[in-house]
Design an enzyme around this catalytic site. Structure first.
Site, PDB file in Angstrom:
ATOM      1  N   SER A 254       3.645  -0.311 -12.121  1.00 32.56           N
ATOM      2  CA  SER A 254       4.517   0.033 -10.660  1.00 32.56           C
ATOM      3  C   SER A 254       3.828  -0.055  -9.470  1.00 32.56           C
ATOM      4  O   SER A 254       2.644   0.043  -9.490  1.00 32.56           O
ATOM      5  CB  SER A 254       5.555   1.491 -10.944  1.00 32.56           C
ATOM      6  OG  SER A 254       4.346   2.344 -10.949  1.00 32.56           O
ATOM      7  N   LYS A 255       4.722  -0.410  -8.481  1.00 36.50           N
ATOM      8  CA  LYS A 255       4.029  -0.518  -7.134  1.00 36.50           C
ATOM      9  C   LYS A 255       3.292   0.819  -6.897  1.00 36.50           C
ATOM     10  O   LYS A 255       2.353   0.599  -6.087  1.00 36.50           O
ATOM     11  CB  LYS A 255       5.056  -0.687  -6.341  1.00 36.50           C
ATOM     12  CG  LYS A 255       5.341  -2.203  -5.889  1.00 36.50           C
ATOM     13  CD  LYS A 255       6.416  -2.396  -4.647  1.00 36.50           C
ATOM     14  CE  LYS A 255       7.557  -2.996  -4.988  1.00 36.50           C
ATOM     15  NZ  LYS A 255       8.624  -2.992  -4.133  1.00 36.50           N
TER      16      LYS A 255
END
Ligand code: GLU
Length: 483
Positions: A254-255
């Site tokens: 995930s970012k």
């Protein structure tokens, strides 16, 4: 099944090009090309709310940068286009109605309000949300009258109540789902746009995709897809679900915890061949266990049998270390060429060409070059006099040392040689009762403004005698003032 080998990636153009897209592109392309097949890019843009117009171009740019360009796709040509789903609406519409006619799908006239009320009732009973199949058995008259009133409708898949659906996954073996666990998903929305399940199957069929190789997160959708193929009377492609890339806490990448944008890796100066090497090690390995290898090796050796099912951790430290290895393997000229896009326009390029080899052993990313080499291109950054003072020494010790170093540098025959300089420095250290390391450190700070720098002698050679002497003078002044 067509005997052609055709594989694809089908990213949604919703944000920055994602590392997961590169990961899937790598294996899809390698597998297809090794078998003389084609690798296709299809853009799944039916979710218009999340659409980002520059995304398609950025996906293509990133794939080009990595050397993973598809053979067919938007802007690339090919006989199976259009390759963008919103340009294929008629096909989905026609296909959905075909399923209705065959009795495998039905029109659902439920309003948003009804579905919302249903959801709330289910939530109150602590049941998972689930469509209650209200419209599945409407009579012919009911349907006709709803249509006559122009009531909007979606089209839903009629999932059989009984039995099970099994498919073979090339990595995981047979996977079976009980049909009663599956819902009647919407295939076509009331605006006539398809949802993923319908579009992916229709496109994979018409694009003659032989192997659907995608991320693990789509496993639970696959039984619906298999049903669709069967209801349409189409051949079912082969499936392989690659492990999900994970953050170090094992959550899906995930970012927030990792940079997921390929643009970021490019900007930082990761080499595309290092990215490929690193991604290839995620859940796969070379049969001979080698750690450093290129795309051609993946293409030659990739098989699904060697893919692991546990999610590989996307470890930036490891990527950075692989990147450093690739940088060190470049010739000096190559390194300079590869650095060029990372250098500010006003930077003296001839000097940069000389500096690059000196930095090669320390660079882990091309983007680091500028920050590590500022002292070559401008004045020495400001530093406090303390930095010049050896451990357990005083500023006047530093001043004395710098005086002698200055004398040495002035007296050395031109051009300087490493040996003359180094032996001169050691004599000075002895005379002053300093450790040689401490003396080199004083000069390093004077010349580079920092205690960590590229190799000192090579750096001085590039700066030249006059510049080095003026920096030593400046340091001397600083040390005297502090004495
Ligand atoms: N559009 C899906 C994605 O963004 C494609 C999944 C698939 O390959 O079927 O990942």
């Amino acid at each position: 099944m067509a005997d052609k080998v055709r594989l694809r990636i089908a990213p949604s153009p919703t944000g920055d090009p994602h590392v997961g897209t590169a990961y899937m592109a790598l294996f899809n392309r390698a597998f297809a090309h090794h078998r003389g097949g084609k690798f296709v890019l299809r853009i799944e843009d039916t979710d218009q709310t999340r659409y980002n117009p520059s995304s398609v171009q950025e996906i293509l740019d990133s794939l080009r940068w990595l050397g993973l360009l598809p053979d067919e796709g938007p802007g690339l040509g090919g006989d199976y286009g259009p390759y963008v789903q919103t340009e294929r609406r008629d096909l989905y519409l026609k296909s959905a109605h075909e399923l209705v006619e065959r009795g495998h799908a039905y029109r659902c006239f439920c309003t948003r309000e009804r579905l919302e009320a249903l959801r709330q009732e289910q939530a109150a009973r602590r049941e998972p949300p689930r469509y209650d199949r209200h419209c599945r058995d409407l009579s012919g008259e009911e349907i006709a009258s709803n249509l006559a009133e122009s009531k909007p409708y979606t089209i839903r898949l009629k999932v059989p109540d009984e039995g099970h659906t099994t498919f073979r996954d090339l990595i995981r073996g047979d996977i079976t789902f009980e049909n009663k666990e599956l819902q009647d998903p919407i295939l076509l929305k009331s605006d006539g746009l398809p949802v993923y399940h319908l579009a992916v199957v229709v496109d994979d069929h018409y694009m003659e995709i032989s192997h659907v190789v995608r991320a693990e997160e789509w496993i639970s959708s696959t039984p619906l897809h298999v049903m669709l193929y069967r209801f349409f009377g189409w051949d079912v492609p082969l499936f392989a679900h690659m492990p999900l890339l994970r953050n170090s806490d094992r959550s899906k990448i995930s970012k927030r915890k990792n940079n997921t944008s390929l643009k970021w890796y490019r900007e930082q100066g990761y080499l595309p061949e290092a990215m490929i090497n690193f991604l290839a090690l995620m859940g796969w390995s070379m049969p001979d266990g080698s750690e450093i290898f290129g795309y051609a090796d993946v293409e030659r050796e990739f098989t699904f049998e060697r893919v692991t099912t546990s999610g590989p951790v996307f470890d930036l430290v490891k990527l950075t270390s692989i990147n450093g290895k690739y940088i060190r393997a470049l010739s000096d000229d190559e390194l300079f060429e590869r650095l060029l896009p990372y250098l500010p326009e006003e930077m003296d390029k001839e000097r940069a060409r000389k500096v690059a080899p000196v930095l090669k052993d320390r660079l882990t990313r091309l983007g680091e070059f500028v920050e590590l080499t500022g002292f070559f291109f401008g004045p020495v950054p400001q530093y406090p006099a303390d930095l010049l003072v050896p451990k357990k020494g005083t500023p006047s010790d530093a001043a004395r040392a710098l005086e002698q170093v200055k004398g040495l540098l002035e007296s050395l025959k031109q051009p300087w040689t490493h040996e003359d300089w180094e032996s001169g420095m050691r004599v000075i250290a002895d005379n002053l009762g300093l450790k040689a390391g401490d003396l080199f450190m004083i000069l390093r700070v004077a010349v580079t403004g920092s205690k960590v720098s590229p190799p000192l002698y090579e750096s001085m050679e590039i700066l030249g005698r006059d510049e080095v002497l003026s920096r030593v003078d400046h340091a001397l002044e600083l040390a005297r003032k502090a004495s």
